[in-house]
Design a protein around this motif. Sequence first.
Motif, mmCIF file in Angstrom:
data_model
loop_
_atom_site.group_PDB
_atom_site.id
_atom_site.type_symbol
_atom_site.label_atom_id
_atom_site.label_comp_id
_atom_site.label_asym_id
_atom_site.label_seq_id
_atom_site.Cartn_x
_atom_site.Cartn_y
_atom_site.Cartn_z
ATOM 1 N N VAL A 158 43.006 34.294 45.732
ATOM 2 C CA VAL A 158 43.414 35.444 44.845
ATOM 3 C C VAL A 158 41.971 36.395 45.028
ATOM 4 C CG1 VAL A 158 43.652 36.534 42.600
ATOM 5 C CG2 VAL A 158 44.842 34.501 43.443
ATOM 6 N N LYS A 159 40.706 35.739 44.793
ATOM 7 C CA LYS A 159 39.479 36.591 44.517
ATOM 8 C C LYS A 159 39.198 37.252 45.960
ATOM 9 C CE LYS A 159 34.571 36.186 43.708
ATOM 10 N NZ LYS A 159 34.035 36.619 45.039
ATOM 11 N N VAL A 200 41.695 40.291 46.527
ATOM 12 C CA VAL A 200 41.299 41.517 45.635
ATOM 13 C C VAL A 200 40.014 42.153 46.231
ATOM 14 C CG1 VAL A 200 40.529 41.965 43.185
ATOM 15 C CG2 VAL A 200 42.207 40.483 43.564
ATOM 16 N N LEU A 239 45.508 46.974 38.865
ATOM 17 C CA LEU A 239 45.729 45.626 38.684
ATOM 18 C C LEU A 239 45.427 45.038 37.068
ATOM 19 C CD1 LEU A 239 44.172 44.139 42.047
ATOM 20 C CD2 LEU A 239 46.594 44.802 41.486
ATOM 21 N N ILE A 241 48.618 38.696 48.444
ATOM 22 C CA ILE A 241 48.091 37.517 47.704
ATOM 23 C C ILE A 241 49.063 36.432 47.734
ATOM 24 C CG2 ILE A 241 46.919 36.502 45.788
ATOM 25 C CD1 ILE A 241 45.968 39.341 44.873
ATOM 26 N N ALA A 273 44.168 38.094 39.242
ATOM 27 C CA ALA A 273 43.807 39.403 39.911
ATOM 28 C C ALA A 273 43.122 40.526 39.001
ATOM 29 C CB ALA A 273 44.881 40.016 40.744
ATOM 30 N N SER A 331 39.264 41.692 39.253
ATOM 31 C CA SER A 331 38.892 43.104 39.105
ATOM 32 C C SER A 331 38.030 43.466 38.199
ATOM 33 C CB SER A 331 40.269 43.882 39.014
ATOM 34 O OG SER A 331 41.193 43.718 39.943
#
Length: 316
Positions: free
Chosen positions: A43-44, A47, A61, A107, A128, A132
């Motif tokens: 996910v990181k 993003v 997000l 993702i 997410a 962010s």
Amino acid sequence: MAWGRGEMLVALAVALCLSALGADAQLKVGYYSYGCPAAELIVKEEVEKALIDDPGVGADLLRMHFHDCFVRGCDGSVLIDSTEDNTAEKDAQINLTLEGFEIIDAIKEKLEAACKGVVSCADLLAFAARDSVVHYGGIHYRVPAGRKDGTVSKEGDTSILPSPALDLTELTKLFISKGLSQNDMITLSGAHTVGIAHCDAFTDRLYDTDETLDQKYAKALRKQCPPGSNNTVSMDPKSPRRFDNHYYRSLLKNRGLFISDQTLLSTQGTTTQVKRLASNYKRFQRKFAAAIVKMGEIGILTGSEGEVRANCRKIN
């Protein structure tokens, strides 16, 4: 690895919030450690890629996570597409300005390739949002996971979402109805330190006399938002892509963009809270981390109550 004092304070605040909600028996930090150990890293990375292409989309997000949790709970229902028979949440008027759904798709595709049917869209969205915040300079906080995805998404349910015109009493009542305090509401409002707003959300303040709005700021906004336009402006013009506490400093100068922002100075008690957050950046960071984790517990589905959607846009 040793924790710094700030990280320890955040962890303690998060633990207290979870304990107070009784959610520690349902969600937990490191939920995917065995089932999908790379989940949070995937996910990181995605993003970060998205924010390179569109530096402002992280604010969407974050807002998407908020809008998801306040409607039917944190169940990923904001991600579901409309069908011929049903208009979903994402197509409600208040959500039409949300961007970033394709990022969630990308993702989810990566997560499904790594661990098919394991990571829920609701958890993905919570991760997410956190990533962010961190990208914009906010503190890293640990996200308890284990949410399941809902199977219902209705446009009409979005009427619960707060409008920019709500006053302090209305906002407080709404947040309390979701298990959040007035202090949580003031702290979560600090998310307006990043992102943009469309002119039609606040133009009434510009062309009607509003004594709570700094007139120098109003004049600058009128140039960006001439009558009849629906341009966009930064909610925090000084540092629109930094997760700092300048939002609160602006409020103290009567430069809150929305009525729902400036109303935070309506009472002595709320003004004191704003002043504390305005004067101490680290305090804001810690309190925001604890408040958003608490928000992420609203109306969660666990166990057999929900599902893990293979595609975040539609139920299985």
